[in-house]
Design an enzyme around this catalytic site. Structure first.
Site, short mmCIF file in Angstrom:
data_model
loop_
_atom_site.label_atom_id
_atom_site.label_comp_id
_atom_site.label_asym_id
_atom_site.label_seq_id
_atom_site.Cartn_x
_atom_site.Cartn_y
_atom_site.Cartn_z
N GLU A 46 0.84 -1.20 0.00
CA GLU A 46 0.00 0.00 0.00
C GLU A 46 0.87 1.25 0.00
O GLU A 46 1.99 1.23 0.51
CB GLU A 46 -0.89 0.02 1.25
CG GLU A 46 -1.92 -1.09 1.25
CD GLU A 46 -2.80 -1.10 2.51
OE1 GLU A 46 -3.91 -1.60 2.41
OE2 GLU A 46 -2.37 -0.62 3.57
N CYS A 56 3.47 8.58 1.17
CA CYS A 56 4.07 7.64 2.12
C CYS A 56 4.32 6.35 1.34
O CYS A 56 3.37 5.70 0.90
CB CYS A 56 3.08 7.44 3.26
SG CYS A 56 3.66 6.33 4.53
N CYS A 81 7.23 -6.72 6.74
CA CYS A 81 8.36 -6.14 7.48
C CYS A 81 8.88 -7.19 8.44
O CYS A 81 8.10 -7.95 9.02
CB CYS A 81 7.91 -4.90 8.26
SG CYS A 81 9.28 -4.01 9.06
N CYS A 117 7.77 -5.01 15.27
CA CYS A 117 7.30 -4.11 16.33
C CYS A 117 5.84 -4.49 16.64
O CYS A 117 5.00 -4.52 15.75
CB CYS A 117 7.39 -2.65 15.89
SG CYS A 117 9.08 -2.18 15.44
N CYS A 172 2.67 -2.35 15.55
CA CYS A 172 2.57 -1.95 14.15
C CYS A 172 1.91 -3.07 13.34
O CYS A 172 2.32 -4.22 13.43
CB CYS A 172 3.96 -1.64 13.61
SG CYS A 172 4.01 -1.38 11.83
N SER A 232 12.62 5.89 14.74
CA SER A 232 11.46 5.46 15.51
C SER A 232 11.93 5.00 16.88
O SER A 232 12.33 3.86 17.06
CB SER A 232 10.75 4.31 14.76
OG SER A 232 10.29 4.78 13.53
N LEU A 233 11.90 5.92 17.81
CA LEU A 233 12.48 5.62 19.13
C LEU A 233 11.41 5.01 20.06
O LEU A 233 11.60 3.93 20.59
CB LEU A 233 13.07 6.90 19.74
CG LEU A 233 13.97 6.66 20.94
CD1 LEU A 233 15.27 5.98 20.52
CD2 LEU A 233 14.28 7.95 21.69
N HIS A 234 10.35 5.73 20.28
CA HIS A 234 9.18 5.28 21.04
C HIS A 234 9.41 5.07 22.54
O HIS A 234 8.44 4.88 23.27
CB HIS A 234 8.56 4.00 20.43
CG HIS A 234 8.18 4.14 18.99
ND1 HIS A 234 7.45 5.20 18.51
CD2 HIS A 234 8.45 3.35 17.92
CE1 HIS A 234 7.28 5.06 17.20
NE2 HIS A 234 7.88 3.96 16.81
N CYS A 250 -0.29 5.81 9.98
CA CYS A 250 0.99 5.22 10.33
C CYS A 250 0.80 3.93 11.09
O CYS A 250 0.07 3.88 12.07
CB CYS A 250 1.75 6.17 11.22
SG CYS A 250 2.67 7.31 10.27
#
Ligand code: SAH
Length: 370
Positions: free
Chosen positions: A108, A121, A128, A132, A135, A239-241, A361
């Site tokens: 997508e 995007c 992936c 994570c 996600c 992408s720390l989070h 996201c």
């Protein structure tokens, strides 16, 4: 929820997509047309059709010999992406497209119109491997890497859609973020070739400004350093989070390999090499990573590496189906940003375009099996 997927560093080997004009460097494009029995100047004509007119239709290529157009186009532009479905939301300002690839894999991309820009995007991998748990793409596992041309085609087709009035009037694709499916730095060479092609001036590429392109990563430290050395002015997003390893180990499994401090050091080196301010991505999850003290710890870690090199992008979590995590409350979100601001760390809450069409996201995953 079913068992969590595991972190995958090895990319599965699957049938490669056919070689396409957009996989090639400008010199390789010349070699390719010569190999097809054409004069060298054809490369520029073909590139102009693709990158300037945004077309692969032989009928549009009226400056090529009529009896050779078909053969040239089919050799140089094998179809890579077929639009399966388009969904529009946010009053027509967000368009998500589901694409089918040559081997049936689905990806997508999401196109978003703003007052002053149009952002695409893009997806860099089918699925992936980074796993994570919050996600949606991370739950799918990794199918395969995209080729450079499969990434460039998302942008070429989107740029053509903008020109042709996808947002009601002609617009121009101006920005690209690698925040679709996949970990771009785990598909380094294809992503680099796509970046170079996005940035190269028309007709060698799409002529986008490097400064309008963002590569978002979970924090693959050696690849961040490699990208820093390429001499491109693209923005890095990390992408720390979470600012603490205990929480980040849970949220971003690659943290087992490269810890918070190592990822932040690499991000700072990226800034030092490029002078491009790094973005820190931080999905706010209620009761998990949204505490005031974590904002303070984050600010402390960023400030210990200098001032003016970084910007924080908190975003309320877009909860995925079956996720035990929920978004922070607006009050906690405001408090988190206020704490950062109190330390003079710039922070902007990121918008959640397309959340109602699973286009926001972290929500990109293929639902149907039609
Ligand atoms: N693999 C890359 C790029 C793809 S994801 C990366 O991790 O950076 C783009 C951004 O969306 C990342 O910051 C990712 O952590 C974030 N994201 C993923 N799932 C999300 C969710 N459910 N809600 C909000 N942001 C999410």
């Amino acid at each position: 929820m079913s068992e969590r997927p595991h972190l995958v560093m090895e990319v599965p080997r699957r049938g490669k997509p056919p070689r396409h004009f957009a996989d090639l460097t400008p010199q390789e494009r010349v070699d390719a047309v010569v190999a097809l029995g054409q004069p060298t100047f054809r490369a520029k004509q073909v590139a102009t059709h693709y990158f300037d007119h945004l077309t692969v239709a032989p009928g549009d290529m009226t400056d090529l010999p009529a009896d050779e157009r078909e053969a040239l186009a089919s050799a140089l532009f094998p179809p890579l992406l077929t639009s399966v479905r388009e969904i529009s939301t946010d009053k027509g300002k967000t368009i998500k497209t589901l694409w089918s690839l040559h081997d049936g894999a689905k990806i997508e991309s999401v196109l978003m119109a703003y007052r002053d820009r149009v952002t695409l995007c893009v997806t860099s991998q089918a699925g992936c491997g980074m796993a994570c748990p919050f996600c949606a793409t991370g739950q799918m596992g990794l199918t395969r890497n995209l080729s450079a041309a499969e990434i460039v085609e998302q942008a070429r087709l989107s740029a053509a859609a903008c020109r042709d009035g996808a947002f009601g009037k002609p617009t121009r694709l101006s920005n690209v973020v690698f925040m679709g499916m996949g970990e771009p730095l785990a598909n380094y060479s294809a992503v680099l070739q796509a970046l170079r092609t996005f940035i190269a001036p028309v007709p060698n590429g799409l002529g986008l400004s490097a400064r309008h392109i963002t590569v978002s990563t979970v924090g693959l430290v050696p690849a961040i350093d490699r990208l820093a050395a390429e001499g491109l002015q693209v923005t890095l997003a990390l992408s720390l989070h979470a600012p603490d390893d205990a929480t980040r180990d849970e949220l971003v499994p690659i943290n087992a390999k490269w810890k918070v401090d190592e990822a932040l050091d690499a991000a700072k080196r990226y800034f030092d090499a490029t002078k491009r301010r790094v973005s820190i991505e931080y999905a706010l999850m209620r009761g998990i990573n949204d505490h005031g003290w974590r904002a303070d710890l984050l600010a402390e870690k960023l400030l210990s590496r200098g001032r003016g090199w970084v910007h924080v992008n908190p975003i309320p979590l877009n909860p995925t189906p079956g996720s035990p995590w929920t978004a922070s409350t607006p009050e906690d979100e405001r408090e988190f940003v206020a704490r950062l601001a109190a330390h003079a760390i710039p922070a902007t809450i990121r918008d959640t375009r397309g959340s109602d069409i699973d286009g926001a996201c972290g929500q990109l995953a293929i639902k149907e099996a039609t």
